[in-house]
Design a protein around this motif. Structure first.
Motif, short mmCIF file in Angstrom:
data_model
loop_
_atom_site.label_atom_id
_atom_site.label_comp_id
_atom_site.label_asym_id
_atom_site.label_seq_id
_atom_site.Cartn_x
_atom_site.Cartn_y
_atom_site.Cartn_z
N ASN A 57 0.81 -1.14 -0.09
CA ASN A 57 -0.01 0.01 0.09
C ASN A 57 0.77 1.24 -0.02
N ALA A 58 1.89 1.27 0.85
CA ALA A 58 2.71 2.55 0.78
C ALA A 58 3.47 2.85 -0.36
N GLU A 59 3.91 1.67 -1.31
CA GLU A 59 4.60 1.78 -2.55
C GLU A 59 3.54 2.39 -3.68
N SER A 60 2.45 1.66 -3.71
CA SER A 60 1.56 1.56 -4.81
C SER A 60 0.53 2.62 -4.72
N GLY A 61 -0.04 2.93 -3.65
CA GLY A 61 -0.96 4.04 -3.40
C GLY A 61 -2.44 3.18 -3.66
N LEU A 62 -2.35 1.93 -3.47
CA LEU A 62 -3.64 1.19 -3.56
C LEU A 62 -4.12 1.16 -2.17
N HIS A 63 -5.27 0.48 -1.81
CA HIS A 63 -6.03 0.60 -0.68
C HIS A 63 -6.11 -0.96 -0.30
N ILE A 64 -5.43 -1.83 -0.29
CA ILE A 64 -5.41 -3.29 -0.26
C ILE A 64 -5.76 -3.48 1.34
N GLN A 65 -6.78 -4.39 1.31
CA GLN A 65 -7.41 -4.85 2.85
C GLN A 65 -7.52 -6.51 2.74
#
Length: 276
Positions: free
Chosen positions: A43-51
């Motif tokens: 999440n920190a690297e990609s800007g995604l909001h993976i849960q």
């Protein structure tokens, strides 16, 4: 990427199979913690909001999957991303993920590739932790509100999900197109032959290709793609050693390309891939 990590990732590439049926055996807390740490890093690297959710009765919440029958999915990872800011329609990512192989906007394609890249990074990490996995698309995920274990900020959508846990049965054999159909060296001796191979005549000689490029392609050929279509092509540019990877016509091609690019980097290591 250090050698010991590289080897473990290569082993994970070889061990990974799409598993759609799972036992009721819970995933150990320390394994979940290690997986969550990798999610946080992605999440920190990609800007995604993976849960992630674990230990549920049905992690898919009764939703239909776009392809394949799943059973006993108690754990899953939601690959959540933001819809393109310039998209002027009311459609969500669920409705323009090129399910029929049709073109998508560059912004949507970039998001799908990013989901594929970081999702496959999580898949291989899960395999290294002793888990089985499978990619899936949940139809109608955005329509779930109160029962959803994921949260969506404004403009976000559940792009794909990853089921994980302890598989109820082993995976089947993989199949792959010949390397010469999936890659070429532009400006190299086998350039013309490789183009012929892409038209169905797999006659290109890969013997003169750099070892790191061949290793990268061997890993990319083991990446998951919808219906094993492998709708991607890698090109090594002989003038500067950079690599181009492009999605071709195919089902969810951009997600598959992201998976293949992550595999390629793992296989090519310790060579540092320069993408063009």
């Amino acid at each position: 990427m250090t050698a010991d990590i590289m080897m473990s990732l290569l082993e994970a590439i070889d061990a990974r199979h799409a598993i759609r049926a799972y036992t009721d055996e819970p995933v150990a807390p320390d394994t979940l913690a290690a997986l969550q740490a990798e999610i946080d890093a992605c999440n920190a690297e990609s800007g995604l909001h993976i849960q992630m959710a674990a230990g549920l009765e049905d992690a898919f919440l009764g939703l239909k999957t776009h392809y394949g029958r799943f059973k006993g999915v108690h754990n899953a990872i939601a690959l959540v991303g933001r819809a393109p800011a310039d998209d002027t329609t009311d459609a969500t990512l669920q409705s323009f993920k090129d399910a029929d192989g049709s073109p998508v906007s560059p912004e949507a394609a970039a998001l799908q590739e990013r989901v594929g890249y970081y999702g496959e990074r999580l898949v291989l990490h899960a395999v290294r932790l002793g888990l089985d996995t499978s990619w899936a698309v949940l139809d109608g995920a955005e329509g779930v509100s109160d029962d959803a274990w994921w949260s969506l900020d404004d403009g976000e959508s559940v792009v794909w999900v990853i089921a994980f846990g302890h598989g109820a049965r082993p995976g089947g054999r993989r199949r792959s197109k010949p390397m010469a159909e999936l890659a070429c060296v532009e400006g190299g001796a086998s350039d013309a032959a490789a183009r012929d191979a892409s038209d169905g005549d797999a006659t290109a000689d890969t013997a003169d290709w750099p070892d790191w490029f061949v290793r990268g392609m061997e890993a990319a050929m083991a990446a998951p793609t919808s219906l094993s279509q492998q709708p991607f092509r890698f090109t090594l540019h002989a003038d500067d050693g950079s690599v181009t990877a492009e999605a071709l016509d195919g089902l969810f091609a951009h997600v598959g390309l992201g998976c293949a690019k992550y595999h390629f980097e793992v296989g090519a290591a310790p060579h540092e891939v320069v993408w063009r």
